[in-house]
Design an enzyme around this catalytic site. Structure first.
Site, PDB file in Angstrom:
ATOM      1  N   HIS A  72      -4.745   1.678   7.649  1.00 41.15           N
ATOM      2  CA  HIS A  72      -3.513   2.176   7.339  1.00 41.15           C
ATOM      3  C   HIS A  72      -3.090   3.340   6.407  1.00 41.15           C
ATOM      4  O   HIS A  72      -2.589   4.100   6.840  1.00 41.15           O
ATOM      5  CB  HIS A  72      -2.299   1.079   7.202  1.00 41.15           C
ATOM      6  CG  HIS A  72      -0.660   1.361   7.273  1.00 41.15           C
ATOM      7  ND1 HIS A  72      -0.102   0.671   8.027  1.00 41.15           N
ATOM      8  CD2 HIS A  72      -0.242   2.207   6.350  1.00 41.15           C
ATOM      9  CE1 HIS A  72       1.289   1.364   7.920  1.00 41.15           C
ATOM     10  NE2 HIS A  72       1.162   2.173   6.835  1.00 41.15           N
ATOM     11  N   GLU A  73      -3.601   3.124   5.242  1.00 39.02           N
ATOM     12  CA  GLU A  73      -3.255   3.948   4.089  1.00 39.02           C
ATOM     13  C   GLU A  73      -4.282   5.238   4.388  1.00 39.02           C
ATOM     14  O   GLU A  73      -3.778   6.248   4.186  1.00 39.02           O
ATOM     15  CB  GLU A  73      -3.595   3.363   2.568  1.00 39.02           C
ATOM     16  CG  GLU A  73      -2.911   2.374   2.557  1.00 39.02           C
ATOM     17  CD  GLU A  73      -1.363   2.443   2.655  1.00 39.02           C
ATOM     18  OE1 GLU A  73      -0.941   3.796   2.577  1.00 39.02           O
ATOM     19  OE2 GLU A  73      -0.579   1.343   3.050  1.00 39.02           O
ATOM     20  N   CYS A 128       5.679  -0.092   7.154  1.00 36.19           N
ATOM     21  CA  CYS A 128       5.515   1.180   6.626  1.00 36.19           C
ATOM     22  C   CYS A 128       6.393   1.506   5.686  1.00 36.19           C
ATOM     23  O   CYS A 128       8.012   1.466   6.205  1.00 36.19           O
ATOM     24  CB  CYS A 128       4.954   2.215   7.326  1.00 36.19           C
ATOM     25  SG  CYS A 128       4.671   3.855   6.595  1.00 36.19           S
ATOM     26  N   LEU A 129       6.360   1.555   4.511  1.00 37.04           N
ATOM     27  CA  LEU A 129       7.528   2.152   3.669  1.00 37.04           C
ATOM     28  C   LEU A 129       8.102   3.563   4.078  1.00 37.04           C
ATOM     29  O   LEU A 129       9.363   3.749   3.878  1.00 37.04           O
ATOM     30  CB  LEU A 129       7.094   2.244   2.252  1.00 37.04           C
ATOM     31  CG  LEU A 129       6.764   1.028   1.376  1.00 37.04           C
ATOM     32  CD1 LEU A 129       5.951   1.318   0.144  1.00 37.04           C
ATOM     33  CD2 LEU A 129       7.742   0.056   1.434  1.00 37.04           C
ATOM     34  N   HIS A 155      -2.848   7.450   6.751  1.00 36.24           N
ATOM     35  CA  HIS A 155      -1.546   8.245   6.292  1.00 36.24           C
ATOM     36  C   HIS A 155      -2.155   9.618   5.674  1.00 36.24           C
ATOM     37  O   HIS A 155      -1.624  10.869   5.833  1.00 36.24           O
ATOM     38  CB  HIS A 155      -1.168   7.600   5.029  1.00 36.24           C
ATOM     39  CG  HIS A 155      -0.012   6.771   5.364  1.00 36.24           C
ATOM     40  ND1 HIS A 155       1.323   7.372   5.880  1.00 36.24           N
ATOM     41  CD2 HIS A 155       0.398   5.421   5.211  1.00 36.24           C
ATOM     42  CE1 HIS A 155       2.056   6.093   6.143  1.00 36.24           C
ATOM     43  NE2 HIS A 155       1.462   5.237   5.599  1.00 36.24           N
ATOM     44  N   GLN A 169       3.134   9.873   1.477  1.00 35.41           N
ATOM     45  CA  GLN A 169       4.230   9.213   1.311  1.00 35.41           C
ATOM     46  C   GLN A 169       5.213   9.644   0.183  1.00 35.41           C
ATOM     47  O   GLN A 169       6.558   9.358   0.297  1.00 35.41           O
ATOM     48  CB  GLN A 169       4.190   7.578   1.106  1.00 35.41           C
ATOM     49  CG  GLN A 169       3.452   7.264   2.763  1.00 35.41           C
ATOM     50  CD  GLN A 169       3.055   5.811   2.792  1.00 35.41           C
ATOM     51  OE1 GLN A 169       2.338   5.250   1.923  1.00 35.41           O
ATOM     52  NE2 GLN A 169       4.296   5.248   3.076  1.00 35.41           N
ATOM     53  N   GLY A 218       0.891  -1.144   0.000  1.00 36.41           N
ATOM     54  CA  GLY A 218      -0.039   0.014   0.093  1.00 36.41           C
ATOM     55  C   GLY A 218       1.021   1.185  -0.091  1.00 36.41           C
ATOM     56  O   GLY A 218       2.068   1.357   0.519  1.00 36.41           O
TER      57      GLY A 218
HETATM   58 NI    NI Z   1       2.631   3.363   5.716  1.00 41.22          NI
END
Ligand code: NI
Length: 170
Positions: free
Chosen positions: A136-137, A94-95, A140, A51, A46
């Site tokens: 989660h997304e 998380c990236l 963000h 991000q 995701g």
């Molecule tokens: Ni994330």
């Protein structure tokens, strides 16, 4: 398509609230394609616009298991409209917080609404990994990170390490 640089904590953009998309333009469609390519390349399941440093409400996800083949979701202005009372715990990463994971408890299933790439309002139900991923997304888009759902102790532990690593890079 193009690969986009992913920003990491403690970048303050990750703590800002993203703006709704007012109109689905070719630039938004290109952003979605680039985000999908960036997510697959990372690799991740995701990616939310903040991000990549873009403060609009756009996410991409693919939580399919390898044997099921790709299942790419492109969501514009996604919203959760119903959350289950029962919860489940899954390990998340998380990236934007590389090298850290934590077990996060969230509602186990949900209904969400979003605009697809053609501007049609869609509704979907999700459970399991996909439900966790959507939450989660969308977090963000509101400046919330998975570490915010951990115990204060665990969050502080990760955050201290993040700040130390950021300092040693400078
Ligand atoms: Ni994330």
């Amino acid at each position: 398509m193009a690969l986009l640089p992913i920003i990491h904590v403690p970048d303050p953009l990750l703590r800002q609230v993203a703006e709704p998309v007012a109109e689905i333009t070719p630039a938004i469609l290109k952003q979605l394609d680039d985000m999908a390519e960036t997510m697959y390349d990372a690799p991740g399941i995701g990616l939310a616009a903040p991000q990549i440093g873009v403060m609009n409400r756009v996410i991409v996800m693919d939580c399919a298991k390898d044997e099921d083949g790709p299942e790419l979701w492109k969501m514009i202005n996604p919203e959760i409209i119903q959350l289950s009372e029962d919860t489940s715990k899954l390990e998340e990463g998380c990236l934007s917080i590389p090298g850290h994971v934590g077990e996060v408890e969230r509602p186990a299933s949900l209904r969400a609404r979003f605009l697809d790439v053609d501007g049609n309002l869609q509704e979907m139900e999700a459970d399991g990994l996909l439900a966790a991923c959507i939450q989660h997304e969308i977090d963000h888009l509101d400046g919330v990170l998975f570490i915010d759902h951990l115990s204060r102790l665990k969050k502080n532990m990760i955050w201290r390490k993040v700040l130390k690593d950021a300092k040693s890079r400078n």
